[in-house]
Motif scaffolding. Structure first.
Motif, PDB file in Angstrom:
ATOM      1  N   PRO B 239       4.641  37.800 -66.263  1.00  0.00           N
ATOM      2  CA  PRO B 239       3.914  37.195 -67.387  1.00  0.00           C
ATOM      3  C   PRO B 239       3.281  35.873 -66.925  1.00  0.00           C
ATOM      4  O   PRO B 239       3.873  35.156 -66.126  1.00  0.00           O
ATOM      5  CB  PRO B 239       5.019  36.930 -68.425  1.00  0.00           C
ATOM      6  CG  PRO B 239       6.171  37.787 -68.017  1.00  0.00           C
ATOM      7  CD  PRO B 239       6.077  37.953 -66.532  1.00  0.00           C
ATOM      8  N   ALA B 269      -1.818  40.691 -73.129  1.00  0.00           N
ATOM      9  CA  ALA B 269      -0.632  40.366 -72.322  1.00  0.00           C
ATOM     10  C   ALA B 269      -0.918  39.287 -71.274  1.00  0.00           C
ATOM     11  O   ALA B 269      -0.046  38.462 -70.980  1.00  0.00           O
ATOM     12  CB  ALA B 269      -0.111  41.633 -71.650  1.00  0.00           C
ATOM     13  N   TRP B 270      -2.120  39.312 -70.689  1.00  0.00           N
ATOM     14  CA  TRP B 270      -2.486  38.329 -69.650  1.00  0.00           C
ATOM     15  C   TRP B 270      -3.850  37.721 -70.012  1.00  0.00           C
ATOM     16  O   TRP B 270      -4.863  38.015 -69.384  1.00  0.00           O
ATOM     17  CB  TRP B 270      -2.556  39.005 -68.274  1.00  0.00           C
ATOM     18  CG  TRP B 270      -1.215  39.380 -67.729  1.00  0.00           C
ATOM     19  CD1 TRP B 270      -0.320  38.557 -67.093  1.00  0.00           C
ATOM     20  CD2 TRP B 270      -0.598  40.671 -67.760  1.00  0.00           C
ATOM     21  NE1 TRP B 270       0.812  39.250 -66.740  1.00  0.00           N
ATOM     22  CE2 TRP B 270       0.668  40.552 -67.133  1.00  0.00           C
ATOM     23  CE3 TRP B 270      -0.992  41.917 -68.261  1.00  0.00           C
ATOM     24  CZ2 TRP B 270       1.536  41.632 -67.003  1.00  0.00           C
ATOM     25  CZ3 TRP B 270      -0.132  42.989 -68.128  1.00  0.00           C
ATOM     26  CH2 TRP B 270       1.115  42.840 -67.505  1.00  0.00           C
TER      27      TRP B 270
END
Lengths: 304, 304
Positions: B239, B269-270
């Motif tokens: 992460p 998520a990113w």
């Protein structure tokens, strides 16, 4: 007419039992598979005849008043009737789905649900000896979630991942590597692909062994399998249904960690439903035959 | 030395390209598969030689200063070197994993992640032209979640369930039934089992068609595939990582509904990572070759 005949035409064996109307065994026989989907026709006939001959060898076959055979998928009643003729058995024969027989092998109730996990997996709603609806049963490639094949494949996948991660191997990884015959990353995966896919079902008993010993990976596979099976059952059963649920099939009958996980989930989902584990399928078939014989006696009372 | 050679040794085709150091195409060639896992050795050599001969036919091969070949799984550099000798190509040859080439086909960055969905599915962390770690890539039977095979199989399972339920067939069910050639319950499932399992990948383009037309079943399969692929990527990526992510493979490159679903999840998520779609793999290989040639020129400056 004091006897009935029950037959289970399974994928790996054919079993026949002769019982009294009360269920006491009077004869039994066993032979190789007679499922026409997986076995050549000549072998089907030979195995049926062998199992029946053995089961009838200890009884007076004129006393057999009704017969029921349970068969998975496409069955060929004609082959079974021909075997009856050869052996001089003259009673009525009924061929029903294996789920109907499995249900009767767990309860005398007229209606309810049956959840089967063996090499394959299927759930069915049964009412008065008929299949009302089914869920899954789509075979190893498309479905059978929570079946012996599914559990074996999950074990192979979990082992491959563990080997790639370089994680310390637990009990399950050790057992699976020893069975498949390779011990590291790519060679393990290559060894799996060298076997026919269906042979992955042979890894399922290793998951049972490891889960019983407390291996976390094996327990998580059993838990996931239980989740799949309970979702499959929910596809043929309404919330609040109080009719009995029968657990059947070789995997659910013999793998205690899976049966416990399924039991816990079903008890939570249907707290008021009796939960039963099926006995041998051929005894379920004999129970159905006894019911049919009794029903026909009531319709046509014997002259006195 | 002003040219480089890039080669993609894929499961269904072999592609070669000659470019300038800046990436301008000077020649290209294509032939059948040369993957030693799926193709006999003689065919591997013949297809490699055919693709290289065509690519080199328009250039002065003495100007080719470096070559990089990307290959899935086990590669046989010796066969490739023998083809080089036959064709009189004397430059250094580097054989790398297909994930390394796919990453280079999407970005010039030295490090990052690549997520591939083609017939199979794999994610990898790449650093300075090397694979640091990978996830999935376990093949159709054990893994490849979110791959073309996985999508095709999900379409077959969803179709079988819809036929059993007797639900009104949507666009996906119609397309899959027409392709498999059967139209009701059991016959459909039987028709699927009559084909080799891997041919289920051929159903994946039907899911793309139906999803593009808004079919809810097809969209849910794409969404599930995207979820699997993003979980696979998370297995090789921390992460907060801000390095680029490259999406590659025939399915992710050509199936827009899947790429959009993956894009949305990865962006969530990113959020700080650049997201790129890979170009042709052979061009990625040529880029790597150009970098190697430039690096070796810096180490050994030409006499002036």
């Amino acid at each position: 007419m004091t006897l009935v005949l029950g037959i289970d035409i399974g994928g790996t064996a054919t079993r026949a039992v002769v019982t009294t109307l009360g269920g006491t065994r009077a004869g039994s026989g066993r032979a190789g598979a007679a499922n026409p989907v997986t076995v050549p026709a000549a072998e089907v006939a030979a195995n049926l005849t062998a199992a029946l001959t053995e089961a009838l060898s200890t009884v007076d076959r004129a006393e057999v008043g009704a017969a029921v055979a349970g068969a998975a998928g496409a069955s060929r009643p004609a082959v079974l009737r021909a075997a009856f003729d050869t052996l001089g058995v003259r009673c009525p024969l009924h061929v029903v789905g294996d789920a109907v027989v499995a249900f009767a092998a767990g309860t005398d109730a007229p209606a309810g649900s049956v959840l089967i996990s063996g090499t394959g997996a299927v759930a069915a709603e049964v009412r008065e000896g008929d299949l009302v609806r089914t869920a899954d049963g789509l075979g190893w490639l498309l479905g059978d979630l929570g079946s012996g094949f599914w559990i074996g494949r999950a074990a192979a996948t979990a082992t491959a991942r563990a080997l790639y991660r370089g994680a310390p191997p637990g009990r399950l990884v050790e057992l699976v590597c020893a069975e498949v015959g390779e011990r590291a990353g790519d060679p393990f995966v290559a060894a799996v692909y060298e076997r026919p896919p269906r042979e992955l079902a042979a890894l399922a008993p290793l998951v049972t062994t490891a889960a019983t010993a407390g291996d976390p990976l094996a327990l998580s596979i059993m838990d996931e399998a239980a989740g799949h099976l309970c979702r499959t059952l929910a596809g043929v059963r309404e919330p609040g249904d109080r009719s009995p649920i029968v657990l059947a099939g070789g995997v659910l009958r013999q793998c205690l960690p899976l049966r416990q996980a399924v039991h816990d989930r079903l008890t939570a989902a249907w707290p008021d439903a009796p939960l039963r584990t099926a006995g041998p399928a051929e005894e379920g078939a004999a129970r159905l035959a006894a019911r049919l014989l009794e029903a026909s006696s009531r319709r046509r009372p014997a002259r006195s």
